[in-house]
Design a protein around this motif. Sequence first.
Motif, PDB file in Angstrom:
ATOM      1  N   TYR A 149       0.832  -1.204   0.000  1.00 52.37           N
ATOM      2  CA  TYR A 149       0.000   0.000   0.000  1.00 52.37           C
ATOM      3  C   TYR A 149       0.868   1.256   0.000  1.00 52.37           C
ATOM      4  N   LEU A 150       1.889   1.284   0.845  1.00 50.57           N
ATOM      5  CA  LEU A 150       2.773   2.451   0.868  1.00 50.57           C
ATOM      6  C   LEU A 150       3.503   2.630  -0.459  1.00 50.57           C
ATOM      7  N   GLU A 151       4.009   1.551  -1.012  1.00 49.44           N
ATOM      8  CA  GLU A 151       4.768   1.653  -2.265  1.00 49.44           C
ATOM      9  C   GLU A 151       3.883   2.117  -3.424  1.00 49.44           C
ATOM     10  N   ASP A 152       2.620   1.722  -3.414  1.00 46.90           N
ATOM     11  CA  ASP A 152       1.720   2.097  -4.504  1.00 46.90           C
ATOM     12  C   ASP A 152       1.117   3.495  -4.326  1.00 46.90           C
ATOM     13  N   MET A 153       0.781   3.839  -3.095  1.00 44.33           N
ATOM     14  CA  MET A 153       0.012   5.061  -2.849  1.00 44.33           C
ATOM     15  C   MET A 153       0.866   6.252  -2.415  1.00 44.33           C
ATOM     16  N   TYR A 154       2.073   6.001  -1.914  1.00 44.96           N
ATOM     17  CA  TYR A 154       2.924   7.068  -1.370  1.00 44.96           C
ATOM     18  C   TYR A 154       4.242   7.130  -2.128  1.00 44.96           C
ATOM     19  N   LYS A 155       4.126   7.285  -3.425  1.00 48.16           N
ATOM     20  CA  LYS A 155       5.308   7.255  -4.287  1.00 48.16           C
ATOM     21  C   LYS A 155       6.248   8.441  -4.075  1.00 48.16           C
ATOM     22  N   ASP A 156       5.737   9.532  -3.503  1.00 49.71           N
ATOM     23  CA  ASP A 156       6.597  10.690  -3.242  1.00 49.71           C
ATOM     24  C   ASP A 156       7.175  10.684  -1.831  1.00 49.71           C
ATOM     25  N   SER A 157       6.922   9.620  -1.095  1.00 54.09           N
ATOM     26  CA  SER A 157       7.511   9.461   0.241  1.00 54.09           C
ATOM     27  C   SER A 157       8.701   8.516   0.158  1.00 54.09           C
ATOM     28  N   ASP A 158       9.525   8.553   1.170  1.00 56.54           N
ATOM     29  CA  ASP A 158      10.672   7.641   1.267  1.00 56.54           C
ATOM     30  C   ASP A 158      10.223   6.404   2.051  1.00 56.54           C
ATOM     31  N   VAL A 159       9.835   5.366   1.332  1.00 55.85           N
ATOM     32  CA  VAL A 159       9.296   4.160   1.965  1.00 55.85           C
ATOM     33  C   VAL A 159      10.437   3.212   2.328  1.00 55.85           C
ATOM     34  N   LYS A 160      10.505   2.868   3.611  1.00 58.99           N
ATOM     35  CA  LYS A 160      11.537   1.957   4.098  1.00 58.99           C
ATOM     36  C   LYS A 160      10.869   0.690   4.641  1.00 58.99           C
ATOM     37  N   LEU A 161      11.386  -0.463   4.207  1.00 62.31           N
ATOM     38  CA  LEU A 161      10.795  -1.738   4.596  1.00 62.31           C
ATOM     39  C   LEU A 161      11.727  -2.504   5.529  1.00 62.31           C
ATOM     40  N   TYR A 162      11.133  -3.222   6.469  1.00 59.59           N
ATOM     41  CA  TYR A 162      11.883  -3.885   7.541  1.00 59.59           C
ATOM     42  C   TYR A 162      11.530  -5.376   7.612  1.00 59.59           C
ATOM     43  N   PRO A 163      12.490  -6.202   8.021  1.00 65.06           N
ATOM     44  CA  PRO A 163      12.214  -7.640   8.150  1.00 65.06           C
ATOM     45  C   PRO A 163      11.127  -7.966   9.169  1.00 65.06           C
ATOM     46  N   SER A 164      11.015  -7.150  10.222  1.00 69.46           N
ATOM     47  CA  SER A 164       9.997  -7.396  11.248  1.00 69.46           C
ATOM     48  C   SER A 164       9.340  -6.081  11.647  1.00 69.46           C
ATOM     49  N   GLN A 165       8.152  -6.185  12.233  1.00 64.47           N
ATOM     50  CA  GLN A 165       7.441  -4.990  12.698  1.00 64.47           C
ATOM     51  C   GLN A 165       8.184  -4.320  13.842  1.00 64.47           C
ATOM     52  N   ASP A 166       8.795  -5.107  14.697  1.00 64.04           N
ATOM     53  CA  ASP A 166       9.535  -4.556  15.832  1.00 64.04           C
ATOM     54  C   ASP A 166      10.642  -3.604  15.381  1.00 64.04           C
ATOM     55  N   GLU A 167      11.317  -3.968  14.275  1.00 64.11           N
ATOM     56  CA  GLU A 167      12.415  -3.125  13.782  1.00 64.11           C
ATOM     57  C   GLU A 167      11.884  -1.797  13.256  1.00 64.11           C
ATOM     58  N   ALA A 168      10.742  -1.829  12.587  1.00 62.80           N
ATOM     59  CA  ALA A 168      10.129  -0.590  12.105  1.00 62.80           C
ATOM     60  C   ALA A 168       9.726   0.287  13.282  1.00 62.80           C
ATOM     61  N   ASN A 169       9.104  -0.328  14.291  1.00 63.76           N
ATOM     62  CA  ASN A 169       8.688   0.428  15.474  1.00 63.76           C
ATOM     63  C   ASN A 169       9.876   1.099  16.155  1.00 63.76           C
ATOM     64  N   LEU A 170      10.971   0.372  16.256  1.00 59.45           N
ATOM     65  CA  LEU A 170      12.162   0.902  16.923  1.00 59.45           C
ATOM     66  C   LEU A 170      12.715   2.110  16.181  1.00 59.45           C
ATOM     67  N   ASP A 171      12.733   2.043  14.844  1.00 62.27           N
ATOM     68  CA  ASP A 171      13.229   3.182  14.076  1.00 62.27           C
ATOM     69  C   ASP A 171      12.323   4.402  14.233  1.00 62.27           C
ATOM     70  N   LEU A 172      11.026   4.187  14.352  1.00 61.90           N
ATOM     71  CA  LEU A 172      10.125   5.321  14.599  1.00 61.90           C
ATOM     72  C   LEU A 172      10.401   5.923  15.976  1.00 61.90           C
ATOM     73  N   ALA A 173      10.536   5.067  16.979  1.00 63.87           N
ATOM     74  CA  ALA A 173      10.794   5.545  18.345  1.00 63.87           C
ATOM     75  C   ALA A 173      12.102   6.317  18.431  1.00 63.87           C
ATOM     76  N   ASN A 174      13.086   5.913  17.611  1.00 66.27           N
ATOM     77  CA  ASN A 174      14.402   6.557  17.648  1.00 66.27           C
ATOM     78  C   ASN A 174      14.529   7.724  16.673  1.00 66.27           C
ATOM     79  N   GLY A 175      13.415   8.112  16.044  1.00 64.78           N
ATOM     80  CA  GLY A 175      13.428   9.283  15.182  1.00 64.78           C
ATOM     81  C   GLY A 175      13.946   9.055  13.781  1.00 64.78           C
ATOM     82  N   ARG A 176      14.107   7.802  13.372  1.00 65.33           N
ATOM     83  CA  ARG A 176      14.613   7.526  12.026  1.00 65.33           C
ATOM     84  C   ARG A 176      13.490   7.391  10.995  1.00 65.33           C
ATOM     85  N   LEU A 177      12.262   7.458  11.447  1.00 65.60           N
ATOM     86  CA  LEU A 177      11.104   7.449  10.557  1.00 65.60           C
ATOM     87  C   LEU A 177      10.142   8.550  10.981  1.00 65.60           C
TER      88      LEU A 177
END
Length: 258
Positions: A149-177
Amino acid sequence: MKIVSRLAAAAAIVIAAAGTAGAKDWTEVRIGTEGAYAPFNYFDSNNELQGFDIEIAKALCDEMKVKCTFVAQDWDGIIPALLANKYDAIVASMSITEERKKTVDFTNKYYNTPAQFITNKEGGITDTSPAALAGKSLGAQSATTHATYLEDMYKDSDVKLYPSQDEANLDLANGRLDGILADSVVLYSWLNETEDGKCCKEVGEPIRNVQYFGEGAGIALRKDDPELKEKFNAAIAAIIANGTYKKINDKYFPFDVY
């Protein structure tokens, strides 16, 4: 004529016997899951699988009167491992989508929750439209409906994909997303039950796009196992009717996820 009839009858018996011999009795079912998608499936401090998916699977196996064993598998390879006969069914919060139906079969849904954006509380984001999030870094777990959904609908955003949900959450908490898109219940649990989750909040309306997020989460099966699909569907209906489903639901969530 009698000879022909007898031959035809004999052939029918052989065919029927062959069909019976090829059918599986399903006294044991191997279940694949991820183990990294709390509160649906995760490993506890004793390295044992826990979560809503796991308890639902166990309840279904009890209802079917079969022995169940669990196999943990990284999400990216979870369907290929099913097709390679590493296990017989996937109970891992997998959305029922038309794309996946090309490869595997699905039972009826056993829960259905929308997608949701979350952002850092200090980020100032209030609008989650593609235009508003242009240039923003957005995260999702790879090989998921949320990633597509992000890759199709948010083409002008910088979409970053992660092996697990926990890793994505951690990057958001640490200000990297700047934001994350994921299942609303998974994010609800992270926001309300973890220390890291205090950083962030839900933004925008829940997203229920059937084209991307399907008809709910179902149990994925090989297409040549229709008997197992029938057994699971009957068991899903049974645990909803007898109250077992509600007991498990209420243990994990303060709302109905069905």
